[in-house]
Design a protein around this motif. Sequence first.
Motif, PDB file in Angstrom:
ATOM      1  N   ILE A   1      -9.906  20.697 -18.946  1.00 50.70           N
ATOM      2  CA  ILE A   1      -9.378  22.094 -19.747  1.00 50.70           C
ATOM      3  C   ILE A   1     -10.865  22.602 -20.484  1.00 50.70           C
ATOM      4  N   LEU A   2     -11.053  23.855 -20.423  1.00 47.32           N
ATOM      5  CA  LEU A   2     -12.071  24.609 -20.888  1.00 47.32           C
ATOM      6  C   LEU A   2     -11.635  25.395 -22.323  1.00 47.32           C
ATOM      7  N   TYR A   3     -12.597  24.998 -23.322  1.00 46.85           N
ATOM      8  CA  TYR A   3     -12.373  25.733 -24.509  1.00 46.85           C
ATOM      9  C   TYR A   3     -13.687  26.389 -24.682  1.00 46.85           C
ATOM     10  N   ARG A   4     -13.693  27.403 -25.433  1.00 41.17           N
ATOM     11  CA  ARG A   4     -15.031  28.259 -25.666  1.00 41.17           C
ATOM     12  C   ARG A   4     -15.106  28.585 -27.414  1.00 41.17           C
ATOM     13  N   SER A   5     -15.926  28.584 -28.096  1.00 35.07           N
ATOM     14  CA  SER A   5     -16.087  29.011 -29.497  1.00 35.07           C
ATOM     15  C   SER A   5     -17.500  29.457 -29.949  1.00 35.07           C
ATOM     16  N   LYS A   6     -17.494  30.332 -31.002  1.00 32.28           N
ATOM     17  CA  LYS A   6     -18.449  31.057 -31.357  1.00 32.28           C
ATOM     18  C   LYS A   6     -19.281  30.271 -32.371  1.00 32.28           C
ATOM     19  N   ASP A   7     -18.487  29.728 -33.423  1.00 34.60           N
ATOM     20  CA  ASP A   7     -18.831  29.057 -34.608  1.00 34.60           C
ATOM     21  C   ASP A   7     -18.522  27.306 -34.543  1.00 34.60           C
ATOM     22  N   PHE A   8     -17.932  26.955 -33.441  1.00 30.20           N
ATOM     23  CA  PHE A   8     -17.591  25.523 -33.501  1.00 30.20           C
ATOM     24  C   PHE A   8     -16.407  25.032 -34.213  1.00 30.20           C
ATOM     25  N   LEU A   9     -15.646  26.052 -34.532  1.00 34.52           N
ATOM     26  CA  LEU A   9     -14.568  25.673 -35.492  1.00 34.52           C
ATOM     27  C   LEU A   9     -13.360  26.433 -35.071  1.00 34.52           C
ATOM     28  N   ASN A  10     -13.562  27.784 -34.370  1.00 36.01           N
ATOM     29  CA  ASN A  10     -12.419  28.459 -33.733  1.00 36.01           C
ATOM     30  C   ASN A  10     -12.583  28.295 -32.382  1.00 36.01           C
ATOM     31  N   TRP A  11     -11.855  27.857 -31.780  1.00 38.05           N
ATOM     32  CA  TRP A  11     -12.004  27.344 -30.189  1.00 38.05           C
ATOM     33  C   TRP A  11     -10.863  28.182 -29.374  1.00 38.05           C
ATOM     34  N   VAL A  12     -11.146  28.550 -28.205  1.00 40.54           N
ATOM     35  CA  VAL A  12     -10.039  29.444 -27.556  1.00 40.54           C
ATOM     36  C   VAL A  12     -10.167  29.042 -26.225  1.00 40.54           C
ATOM     37  N   LYS A  13      -8.823  28.572 -25.684  1.00 38.26           N
ATOM     38  CA  LYS A  13      -8.628  28.110 -24.356  1.00 38.26           C
ATOM     39  C   LYS A  13      -9.254  29.092 -23.246  1.00 38.26           C
ATOM     40  N   ALA A  14      -9.900  28.672 -22.485  1.00 39.23           N
ATOM     41  CA  ALA A  14     -10.256  29.662 -21.189  1.00 39.23           C
ATOM     42  C   ALA A  14      -9.069  29.789 -20.317  1.00 39.23           C
ATOM     43  N   LYS A  15      -9.163  30.752 -19.364  1.00 34.92           N
ATOM     44  CA  LYS A  15      -7.635  30.928 -18.698  1.00 34.92           C
ATOM     45  C   LYS A  15      -7.563  29.969 -17.550  1.00 34.92           C
ATOM     46  N   GLN A  16      -8.951  29.590 -16.995  1.00 34.73           N
ATOM     47  CA  GLN A  16      -8.811  28.539 -16.097  1.00 34.73           C
ATOM     48  C   GLN A  16      -9.614  27.226 -16.720  1.00 34.73           C
ATOM     49  N   PRO A  17      -9.388  25.956 -16.043  1.00 36.36           N
ATOM     50  CA  PRO A  17     -10.264  25.053 -16.289  1.00 36.36           C
ATOM     51  C   PRO A  17     -11.637  24.897 -15.613  1.00 36.36           C
ATOM     52  N   LEU A  18     -12.555  24.341 -16.322  1.00 33.44           N
ATOM     53  CA  LEU A  18     -13.802  24.318 -15.611  1.00 33.44           C
ATOM     54  C   LEU A  18     -13.852  23.865 -14.228  1.00 33.44           C
ATOM     55  N   HIS A  19     -12.836  22.927 -14.121  1.00 34.84           N
ATOM     56  CA  HIS A  19     -12.594  22.211 -12.651  1.00 34.84           C
ATOM     57  C   HIS A  19     -11.162  21.402 -12.549  1.00 34.84           C
ATOM     58  N   SER A  20     -10.745  21.349 -11.450  1.00 32.94           N
ATOM     59  CA  SER A  20      -9.540  20.644 -11.220  1.00 32.94           C
ATOM     60  C   SER A  20      -9.489  19.987  -9.926  1.00 32.94           C
ATOM     61  N   ALA A  21      -8.627  19.010  -9.542  1.00 33.49           N
ATOM     62  CA  ALA A  21      -8.512  18.514  -8.352  1.00 33.49           C
ATOM     63  C   ALA A  21      -7.208  17.899  -8.069  1.00 33.49           C
ATOM     64  N   GLU A  22      -6.485  18.093  -7.130  1.00 32.80           N
ATOM     65  CA  GLU A  22      -5.103  17.718  -6.704  1.00 32.80           C
ATOM     66  C   GLU A  22      -4.983  16.166  -6.795  1.00 32.80           C
ATOM     67  N   LYS A  23      -3.940  15.643  -6.803  1.00 35.71           N
ATOM     68  CA  LYS A  23      -3.413  14.414  -6.794  1.00 35.71           C
ATOM     69  C   LYS A  23      -4.454  13.525  -7.119  1.00 35.71           C
ATOM     70  N   THR A  24      -5.030  13.716  -8.345  1.00 36.83           N
ATOM     71  CA  THR A  24      -5.896  12.503  -8.759  1.00 36.83           C
ATOM     72  C   THR A  24      -5.255  12.292 -10.254  1.00 36.83           C
ATOM     73  N   GLY A  25      -4.411  12.663 -10.485  1.00 32.46           N
ATOM     74  CA  GLY A  25      -3.578  12.271 -11.905  1.00 32.46           C
ATOM     75  C   GLY A  25      -4.416  12.929 -13.271  1.00 32.46           C
ATOM     76  N   MET A  26      -4.113  12.031 -14.188  1.00 35.28           N
ATOM     77  CA  MET A  26      -4.740  12.315 -15.627  1.00 35.28           C
ATOM     78  C   MET A  26      -6.262  12.176 -15.421  1.00 35.28           C
ATOM     79  N   TRP A  27      -7.133  13.068 -15.901  1.00 38.44           N
ATOM     80  CA  TRP A  27      -8.476  12.923 -16.066  1.00 38.44           C
ATOM     81  C   TRP A  27      -8.910  12.354 -17.590  1.00 38.44           C
ATOM     82  N   GLU A  28      -9.038  11.090 -17.495  1.00 45.19           N
ATOM     83  CA  GLU A  28      -9.732  10.624 -18.981  1.00 45.19           C
ATOM     84  C   GLU A  28     -11.291  10.710 -19.037  1.00 45.19           C
ATOM     85  N   CYS A  29     -11.829  10.827 -20.220  1.00 43.63           N
ATOM     86  CA  CYS A  29     -13.047  10.783 -20.540  1.00 43.63           C
ATOM     87  C   CYS A  29     -13.950  11.428 -19.385  1.00 43.63           C
ATOM     88  N   PRO A  30     -13.693  12.739 -19.409  1.00 41.86           N
ATOM     89  CA  PRO A  30     -14.656  13.506 -18.483  1.00 41.86           C
ATOM     90  C   PRO A  30     -16.105  13.645 -19.029  1.00 41.86           C
TER      91      PRO A  30
END
Length: 577
Positions: A219-248
């Motif tokens: 899940i991708l977020y962006r911020s201008k000031d490191f405080l206010n973070w806005v979620k991007a519409k799409q993830p940076l990356h995803s993959a089917e059938k891999t389950g929960m991604w920990e510690c990317p």
Amino acid sequence: MAISSPLLYCFLSLWLGLAVHQLEASHQVYRNLPTYSQLTSSHHHLVNEPYRTGYHFQPPKNWINDPNGPLIYKGIYHFFYQYNPLDAVWGNIVWAHSTSTDLVNWTPHDAAIYPSQPSDINGCWSGSATILPGGKPVMLYTGIDPQNRQVQNLAYPKNLSDPFLREWTKIPQNPLMAPSQANQINASSFRDPTTAWLGPDKKWRVIIGGKTNQTGEAILYRSKDFLNWVKAKQPLHSAEKTGMWECPDFFPVSIHSQNGLDTSKIGPNVKHVFKVSLDNTRREYYTIGTYNIDKDIYIPDKGSVESDSGLRYDYGKFYASKTFFDSSKNRRILWGWINESSTVEDDIKKGWSGLQAIPRTLWLDKSGKQLVQWPVVEIEKLREKEVKLPSSVLKGGSVHEVLGVTAAQADVEITFGISDLKKAEVLDPSWTNPQLLCSQKGASVKGGLGPFGLLVLASKGLKEYTSVFYRIFKDHNKHVVLLCSDQSRSSLNKDNDKTTYGAFVNVDPLHEKLSLRSLIDHSIVESFGGEGKACITARVYPTLAINGDAHLYAFNYGTEDVKITGSACSLKTAKIN
Ligand code: DQQ
């Protein structure tokens, strides 16, 4: 410091026992955090602790898991980790903290981040450091809030003139990122923020592990000031059938050099690496690919395998890993958590669980198709009593003891020379799973070329040993090299997990040398095949081959002779907390 007062020990265990009760009564919320020294001062190195390590990172006792927020600041390396101050099993998680000037000897500090705000009152889970312009470190980490939701928080050092960064302050705006109806984030699958990177548009980006159904997501977020973070519409990356991604983990690597790069580096001479830890299988995988900055997506190279049957940092025990850029030596360094292979009951009995692998420098292989890893050079400072193995022939069916080293705490590197590859066994097309192949063809199964390698943590008479070895196969016009770590004979104790591990190593034995390096440390064996092209870490618990009763052998159970040369060093004990 070794304190051996039984009275003090009794007192502290009583006190800790009480604390556990309070804790259970308060729903695992951990308040009134004692200092690290209070928590650890009851430790005394018992003679009867054959599995504690001499130079692998571990605290004096209790449970540890993921590496967190590694960084270098004013010439000092900082290492944080998931820690249970009260027990040898997971729970009550805080960020413990140690520092070092050489990545080998470590000094403990008080816990850096622990539950103190609503946004982390039920636990301070994994996260990463980002160095802001001007050299200021900040931490993004996952907190567990009063509703047990996973949210992302920020903490920063209270006093930047303290090179040990002993105190951390949380901002009142926490959490900075939280699941909601609107953003459709699953509150129990939203954790482990990476190091953030700065785009050409001057916006920061960070990814957080997640999943939607069984699709793993960064899940991708962006911020201008490191405080206010806005979620991007799409993830940076995803993959089917891999389950929960920990510690990317997401970082650039140089195409032409072994030097590491700052996480924000982009450009034509750079590829990107994307790694995730799969909660479903407790294994990791990585791919190499391209970061498309315009679309803010990562695209793995063609042919990449998006599952744990693809590329892995380590084909044994190794999880929740994280890299950081060491700007003092221009290298990227990898940390990884090594879990136990013993039972929970045994962990509780011995009072601790978990280690960290020796930090590894990592870079892109010349082929551009995989990474290469090598223990940080500083570990060589611990070497003493080097024993050179003069070039000799290891006859088919023979075992050769390497004498003169402390075999329970050693660094061994051997190169194998094969003059005639004709006797290599033909690779069956169905043998595609290296781990399976290693368990079917363990160390005692004779072949043509191989098994040859090392018997480590071996008892006299070989009632116990862990074998790390190669087999070479023929596959049409090329050769396939298999590296195995076989734990089936590692201990007389039947309760341990003795899974055999295996990996194919991308070396051509006709034109390249075939080498094996193993770091042996009482209950851990980290092996590096093909000069770091394939790594396998194993945990073992010998009952006979302990301390001075451990031996080291080179062996060859193939029919063909193999030439060996190399050296073995005893390793001194490091200051590990
Ligand atoms: N460990 C942490 C989580 C992470 C997991 C909790 C991975 O943040 O997802 O201790 O081992």
